[in-house]
Write an enzyme that holds these catalytic residues in place. Structure first.
Site, PDB file in Angstrom:
ATOM      1  CB  SER A 124      -0.947   0.003   1.220  1.00  0.00           C
ATOM      2  OG  SER A 124      -1.779  -1.135   1.209  1.00  0.00           O
ATOM      3  NE  ARG A 125       3.480   2.401  -5.007  1.00  0.00           N
ATOM      4  CZ  ARG A 125       3.415   1.186  -5.558  1.00  0.00           C
ATOM      5  NH1 ARG A 125       3.390   0.109  -4.792  1.00  0.00           N
ATOM      6  NH2 ARG A 125       3.365   1.050  -6.855  1.00  0.00           N
TER       7      ARG A 125
END
Length: 216
Positions: free
Chosen positions: A193-194
């Protein structure tokens, strides 16, 4: 949709590893050595490749890939032509950054600091360890100089082979090493999710580093 528009849809989740305040080694050189060994063991392409960023006298940044040749607690060493464009930049402004892009491991190491030339003795020791072709190349190329064709290099190479056909090839006066002395070292580990892990070492004094986590 054309290719240029489709680039924005490229996605990859980073899931290979994590980096925490508890797992990171407290000495950044030891942490680098650990990751560097893992990069070697993974057999990724050019694990010693690092992007060196310099700034010219007009303030324009430049980047190029150079190869790490040794490192220790004093810094990270690469070799080049002392009359090259990068050397001209470093003569005006010794402040640099390095980036190790170990993408296959979903990792990066970013380093900021300044350079100093290594000793002639150290440059000579490394120069003599290079293959003969690489030694001759240091004599052949006036790095960053405009040339009209590759044949100029090939002609000069033939001349250098003849000139140094007997005995050792001497170290050129215009060739040697730089040591990047770090002031900060950031270890970046890709996460889902970065929400990447970024552990940042900031030098406080000769033997002390402040460690913090940066938001992704």
């Amino acid at each position: 949709m054309n290719m240029r528009e489709d680039i924005a849809s490229i996605r990859k989740e980073y899931t290979q590893a994590e980096l925490t305040e508890q797992s990171v080694l407290k000495n950044p050189f030891e942490q680098f050595e650990k990751w560097f060994q893992q990069a070697l063991d993974s057999e990724i392409i050019e694990p010693t490749a690092m992007v060196l960023s310099t700034v010219n006298p007009e303030g324009q940044p430049f980047q190029r890939t150079v190869l790490l040749k040794t490192f220790n607690n004093d810094g990270f060493v690469f070799y080049t032509n002392y009359e090259s464009r990068k050397a001209d930049h470093l003569n005006h402004n010794p402040r640099v950054s390095l980036l190790f892009p170990w993408y296959m491991l979903e990792r990066q190491v970013a380093i900021t600091g300044h350079v100093e030339k290594v000793s002639t003795k150290e440059s000579l020791k490394y120069f003599l360890s290079r293959p003969k072709g690489s030694q001759l190349g240091a004599w052949v190329s006036n790095q960053s100089e405009v040339i009209s064709s590759r044949s100029i290099l090939e002609t000069k190479l033939a001349q250098m082979k003849q000139k140094f056909k007997d005995g050792e090839i001497p170290l050129p006066d215009h060739w040697g090493g730089y040591r990047v002395i770090p002031e900060s070292i950031e270890f970046w580990q890709g996460r889902k999710s970065r929400l990447h892990d970024r552990i940042y070492f900031q030098k406080e004094n000769t033997n002390s580093w402040n460690i913090s986590r940066l938001s992704p």
